[in-house]
Scaffold this active site. Structure first.
Site, PDB file in Angstrom:
ATOM      1  N   LYS A 263       0.833  -1.203   0.000  1.00 21.14           N
ATOM      2  CA  LYS A 263       0.000   0.000   0.000  1.00 21.14           C
ATOM      3  C   LYS A 263       0.868   1.254   0.000  1.00 21.14           C
ATOM      4  CE  LYS A 263      -3.903  -1.980   2.619  1.00 21.14           C
ATOM      5  NZ  LYS A 263      -4.926  -1.844   1.562  1.00 21.14           N
ATOM      6  N   ARG A 337     -10.183 -11.656   1.972  1.00 21.87           N
ATOM      7  CA  ARG A 337     -11.067 -12.712   1.464  1.00 21.87           C
ATOM      8  C   ARG A 337     -10.428 -14.087   1.592  1.00 21.87           C
ATOM      9  NH1 ARG A 337     -11.525  -9.782  -4.259  1.00 21.87           N
ATOM     10  NH2 ARG A 337     -10.873  -8.085  -2.906  1.00 21.87           N
TER      11      ARG A 337
HETATM   12  N1  BES Z   1      -8.070  -3.805   4.202  1.00 16.37           N
HETATM   13  C1  BES Z   1      -8.205  -3.421   2.836  1.00 16.37           C
HETATM   14  C2  BES Z   1      -9.491  -2.624   2.559  1.00 16.37           C
HETATM   15  C3  BES Z   1      -9.661  -1.311   3.276  1.00 16.37           C
HETATM   16  C4  BES Z   1      -9.490  -0.131   2.583  1.00 16.37           C
HETATM   17  C5  BES Z   1     -10.089  -1.246   4.583  1.00 16.37           C
HETATM   18  C6  BES Z   1      -9.681   1.079   3.194  1.00 16.37           C
HETATM   19  C7  BES Z   1     -10.297  -0.028   5.217  1.00 16.37           C
HETATM   20  C8  BES Z   1     -10.101   1.137   4.516  1.00 16.37           C
HETATM   21  C9  BES Z   1      -8.222  -4.653   1.950  1.00 16.37           C
HETATM   22  O1  BES Z   1      -7.474  -5.719   2.403  1.00 16.37           O
HETATM   23  C10 BES Z   1      -7.661  -4.265   0.618  1.00 16.37           C
HETATM   24  O2  BES Z   1      -6.524  -3.909   0.578  1.00 16.37           O
HETATM   25  N2  BES Z   1      -8.459  -4.355  -0.443  1.00 16.37           N
HETATM   26  C11 BES Z   1      -8.017  -4.048  -1.747  1.00 16.37           C
HETATM   27  C12 BES Z   1      -8.530  -5.108  -2.688  1.00 16.37           C
HETATM   28  C13 BES Z   1      -7.930  -5.041  -4.072  1.00 16.37           C
HETATM   29  C14 BES Z   1      -6.445  -5.305  -4.019  1.00 16.37           C
HETATM   30  C15 BES Z   1      -8.610  -6.057  -4.948  1.00 16.37           C
HETATM   31  C16 BES Z   1      -8.564  -2.678  -2.128  1.00 16.37           C
HETATM   32  O3  BES Z   1      -9.694  -2.358  -1.771  1.00 16.37           O
HETATM   33  O4  BES Z   1      -7.826  -1.901  -2.730  1.00 16.37           O
HETATM   34 MN    MN Z   2      -5.456  -5.585   1.816  1.00 14.42          MN
END
Ligand code: BES
Ligand code: MN
Ligand code: ZN
Length: 474
Positions: A263, A337
């Site tokens: 991230k 997931r």
């Molecule tokens: N934990 C994150 C989602 C999240 C985003 C929670 C903002 C709280 C605030 C999750 O694990 C994630 O990183 N999701 C990705 C999925 C993508 C890589 C398909 C996302 O939403 O970017």
């Molecule tokens: Mn994530």
């Protein structure tokens, strides 16, 4: 500590008014000497040098007054009393028009809103904290309006609401603790401690048992961290034997760096909140058990950290899962997931749950779609969802149902090398993420998926919901 007093009469008087109220001298005075207009939750305070000040609490439009408006008003009243250093308030609602609301529900809402004003989370040093704390006034609330409720019913309602608040505050505290102090082993120990004297059976699986059982999807996410994962199972059988068993599955990433699909610095800064689902299911179970609610519920949390190291899983890996399905890892940041896949399969297979609700801070896409206002949902059983939606509305929790469309579900199977793929393209990321989790139900049981990425954690307070962890949906 807040105290509630049944039919007391010593506190500073609190009157209530609707926007339309006429003939109330204090209301006329307030209107003439301030901007007070009687809006819902608005407070007017008239101090007095002689000692007996007065409060006026606005309730807004009579036909719009609901329990959520009462919770907010009561919260504002508690905050105002703290700010004005009022030790005891006297709320006399004898002439209050209930307008179809049940007395007991009104009392619940008043107590809940009032207690919400007690929530605090801070890691300020003791030196700085002493200064803050010394300013905080404890407030007693005397409530006199109960035509149909006696003191015993009052006490029972108070205990029920205090237990609910304990669940909400626990959820917030678990999530607010940052990843240096809240990691899987700590969470597991905390769960054991919290349920020690309650009729909840807690089982913790360590990293060896997790691998031996075949939770490869969960373990793949966990293995990059030096902190070992924990699989936490909490079983509360408050109902009859043989009565339906509901599973609550909460995403429990004590930290999500994104893994090798790392991230941004900004995106990562609040990722200790990625156990919002875990907080909610643990807090909910606490409230259920303390209130001896006659239901059978099992809560499950696959707790781990998504980090980078020589033992992390990598983009492109093909991994197994407890269900036997294989998964292509298209993105290591779509880790939630994967952990939920094994948790959901375990809950419906080994634990034999008859229905399941999972809660997860799963996608950024839900924030794009619904902001921090709504939890996004999908379901395979709309009647089951409607039941939840009805309760959520009276509790002031907003949920928006998204379409569980089969064409979208197919995207999760769009891989040549495995059964499913953990990241899809082309939009609707909240739906496909939820549907991915649904692929791992061992049987076709009623199921609701709740994406709380927007609602579990925030950077501003909204009424009685504080900034940072919200305890959403407890
Ligand atoms: N934990 C994150 C989602 C999240 C985003 C929670 C903002 C709280 C605030 C999750 O694990 C994630 O990183 N999701 C990705 C999925 C993508 C890589 C398909 C996302 O939403 O970017
Ligand atoms: Mn994530
Ligand atoms: Zn995550």
């Amino acid at each position: 500590m807040t105290q509630f007093i049944f039919n007391g009469d010593k506190g500073l008087r609190v009157d209530t008014c609707y926007k339309s109220t006429e003939g109330l001298a204090l209301f006329d005075f307030a209107k003439n000497h301030s901007t007070f207009a009687g809006k819902a939750g608005e407070i007017y305070y008239l101090p007095s040098m002689e000692g007996q000040g007065q409060y006026l609490l606005g309730l807004g439009d009579r036909d719009k007054l609901d329990l959520e408006a009462l919770r907010k008003a009561s919260f504002n009243l508690a905050r105002a009393a703290k700010d004005n250093k009022t030790a005891t308030l006297h709320l006399n609602l004898n002439d209050f028009e209930l307008d179809g609301l049940k007395e007991e529900a009104v009392l619940e809402a008043l107590m809940e809103g009032f207690l919400q004003a007690e929530y605090k989370f801070s890691r300020k040093s003791d030196m700085a904290k002493d200064e803050d704390d010394s300013k905080e006034q404890d407030v007693e609330l005397e409530i006199a309006f109960l035509n149909n409720l006696d003191e015993a019913a009052f006490g029972k309602t108070e205990r029920r609401i205090r237990n609910l608040i304990d669940g909400i505050f626990l959820a917030r505290n678990l999530v607010n603790q940052t990843s240096n102090e809240m990691y899987p082993e700590v969470l597991a120990d905390k769960v054991k401690e919290v349920f020690q004297d309650l009729p909840v059976e807690v089982r913790i699986l360590d990293e060896h048992e997790i691998q031996d059982l075949g939770m490869e999807a969960f373990y793949s996410v966990a293995k990059g961290s030096d902190r070992p994962p924990r699989f936490i199972i909490m079983e509360y059988d408050g109902g009859e034997e043989g009565q339906e068993k509901t599973a609550l599955v909460g995403k429990g990433l004590t930290y999500d760096s994104g893994g090798y699909c790392i991230k941004s610095a900004r995106g990562m800064s609040t990722m200790h909140c990625d156990m919002g689902g875990a907080g909610t299911v643990i807090g909910t179970l606490l409230a259920l058990a303390k209130n001896q609610v006659p239901v059978n519920v099992v809560a499950v949390v696959a707790a781990c950290e998504n980090l980078i190291s020589g033992s992390s899983y990598k983009t492109g890996d093909i991994i197994g899962s407890l269900s036997g399905k294989t998964i292509e890892v298209g993105n290591t940041d779509a880790e939630g997931r994967l952990t939920l896949a094994d948790a959901v399969y375990f809950a419906t297979d080994t634990l034999k749950a008859d229905r399941l609700i999972d809660l997860a801070t799963l996608t950024g896409a839900v924030v794009a779609a619904l902001s921090d206002e709504y939890t996004g949902a999908i379901t395979n059983d709309e009647a089951y969802f409607e039941g939840l939606q009805e309760v959520a509305k009276t509790e002031g929790e907003k949920i928006w149902l998204l379409p569980n469309d089969e064409n979208l579900a197919k995207k999760n199977r769009d891989t040549k090398v495995a059964d499913v793929l953990n990241s899809t393209s082309g939009g609707a990321g909240t739906i496909t993420a939820g549907q991915f989790v649904g692929e791992f139900l061992a049987r076709e049981v009623p199921w609701i998926h709740l994406d709380i990425a927007g609602t579990a954690y925030g950077d501003r307070a909204k009424g009685y919901v504080p900034e940072r962890a919200t305890g959403v949906l407890v």
